[in-house]
Design a protein around this motif. Structure first.
Motif, short mmCIF file in Angstrom:
data_model
loop_
_atom_site.label_atom_id
_atom_site.label_comp_id
_atom_site.label_asym_id
_atom_site.label_seq_id
_atom_site.Cartn_x
_atom_site.Cartn_y
_atom_site.Cartn_z
N LEU A 6 0.82 -1.21 0.00
CA LEU A 6 0.00 0.00 0.00
C LEU A 6 0.86 1.26 0.00
O LEU A 6 0.50 2.25 -0.65
N GLU A 7 1.99 1.24 0.68
CA GLU A 7 2.91 2.37 0.61
C GLU A 7 3.38 2.58 -0.82
O GLU A 7 3.43 3.71 -1.31
N ALA A 8 3.70 1.50 -1.51
CA ALA A 8 4.15 1.59 -2.91
C ALA A 8 3.02 2.06 -3.82
O ALA A 8 3.23 2.93 -4.68
N GLN A 9 1.85 1.50 -3.64
CA GLN A 9 0.70 1.85 -4.49
C GLN A 9 0.33 3.32 -4.38
O GLN A 9 0.01 3.97 -5.37
N PHE A 10 0.37 3.86 -3.16
CA PHE A 10 -0.10 5.22 -2.92
C PHE A 10 1.05 6.21 -2.68
O PHE A 10 0.80 7.37 -2.33
N THR A 11 2.29 5.76 -2.87
CA THR A 11 3.47 6.60 -2.72
C THR A 11 3.43 7.38 -1.41
O THR A 11 3.43 8.61 -1.38
N CYS A 12 3.38 6.63 -0.32
CA CYS A 12 3.37 7.23 1.00
C CYS A 12 4.14 6.31 1.95
O CYS A 12 4.52 5.20 1.57
N ASN A 13 4.38 6.80 3.14
CA ASN A 13 5.08 6.02 4.16
C ASN A 13 4.30 6.07 5.46
O ASN A 13 3.82 7.12 5.86
N PHE A 14 4.18 4.91 6.10
CA PHE A 14 3.54 4.82 7.40
C PHE A 14 4.62 4.74 8.46
O PHE A 14 5.62 4.06 8.29
N THR A 15 4.40 5.44 9.57
CA THR A 15 5.33 5.34 10.69
C THR A 15 5.12 3.99 11.38
O THR A 15 4.12 3.30 11.15
N MET A 16 6.03 3.64 12.25
CA MET A 16 5.90 2.40 13.00
C MET A 16 4.64 2.43 13.86
O MET A 16 3.89 1.45 13.91
N ASP A 17 4.38 3.56 14.53
CA ASP A 17 3.17 3.67 15.35
C ASP A 17 1.91 3.52 14.51
O ASP A 17 0.95 2.87 14.93
N GLU A 18 1.90 4.13 13.32
CA GLU A 18 0.74 3.99 12.43
C GLU A 18 0.57 2.53 12.00
O GLU A 18 -0.54 2.00 12.02
N THR A 19 1.67 1.90 11.64
CA THR A 19 1.64 0.51 11.20
C THR A 19 1.06 -0.39 12.29
O THR A 19 0.23 -1.26 12.01
N ILE A 20 1.48 -0.18 13.51
CA ILE A 20 1.01 -0.99 14.63
C ILE A 20 -0.47 -0.75 14.91
O ILE A 20 -1.20 -1.68 15.27
N SER A 21 -0.94 0.48 14.71
CA SER A 21 -2.32 0.82 15.06
C SER A 21 -3.35 0.34 14.03
O SER A 21 -4.55 0.31 14.33
N ILE A 22 -2.92 -0.04 12.85
CA ILE A 22 -3.85 -0.45 11.79
C ILE A 22 -4.41 -1.84 12.08
O ILE A 22 -3.66 -2.79 12.25
N THR A 23 -5.74 -1.93 12.12
CA THR A 23 -6.38 -3.22 12.38
C THR A 23 -7.48 -3.55 11.37
O THR A 23 -8.11 -4.59 11.47
N SER A 24 -7.71 -2.65 10.40
CA SER A 24 -8.80 -2.88 9.46
C SER A 24 -8.53 -2.18 8.13
O SER A 24 -7.64 -1.33 8.02
N VAL A 25 -9.33 -2.52 7.15
CA VAL A 25 -9.25 -1.84 5.85
C VAL A 25 -9.57 -0.37 6.05
O VAL A 25 -8.92 0.51 5.47
#
Length: 79
Positions: A46-65
């Protein structure tokens, strides 16, 4: 094409499910194969598809679409 339409095939490919089973409400606890490895694959794709970067905290907090979509939309509007 909406964000959800772009996300569905990525989720389907990584989780091994039909893309039409992926909805805004899809969450980690719905698919046994959405484990830590699949989660990292989703983040990277998804980072590649949308040309963005998620932080570690953001990555950990994601639980759904929905979490992914909200974060992607936020990153896009911050450009």
């Amino acid at each position: 094409m909406t964000t959800l339409e772009q996300i569905r095939p990525i989720f389907g490919n990584i989780l091994g499910v039909p893309p039409d089973e992926v909805t805004m409400e899809t969450s980690r606890n719905q698919f046994a194969n959405w484990d830590s490895w699949a989660h990292l694959q989703l983040v990277m794709e998804l980072e590649a598809q949308f040309t963005c970067n998620f932080t570690m905290d953001e990555t950990i907090s994601i639980t759904s679409v929905r979490d992914f979509m909200d974060l992607i939309n936020l990153k896009i509007t911050q450009r």
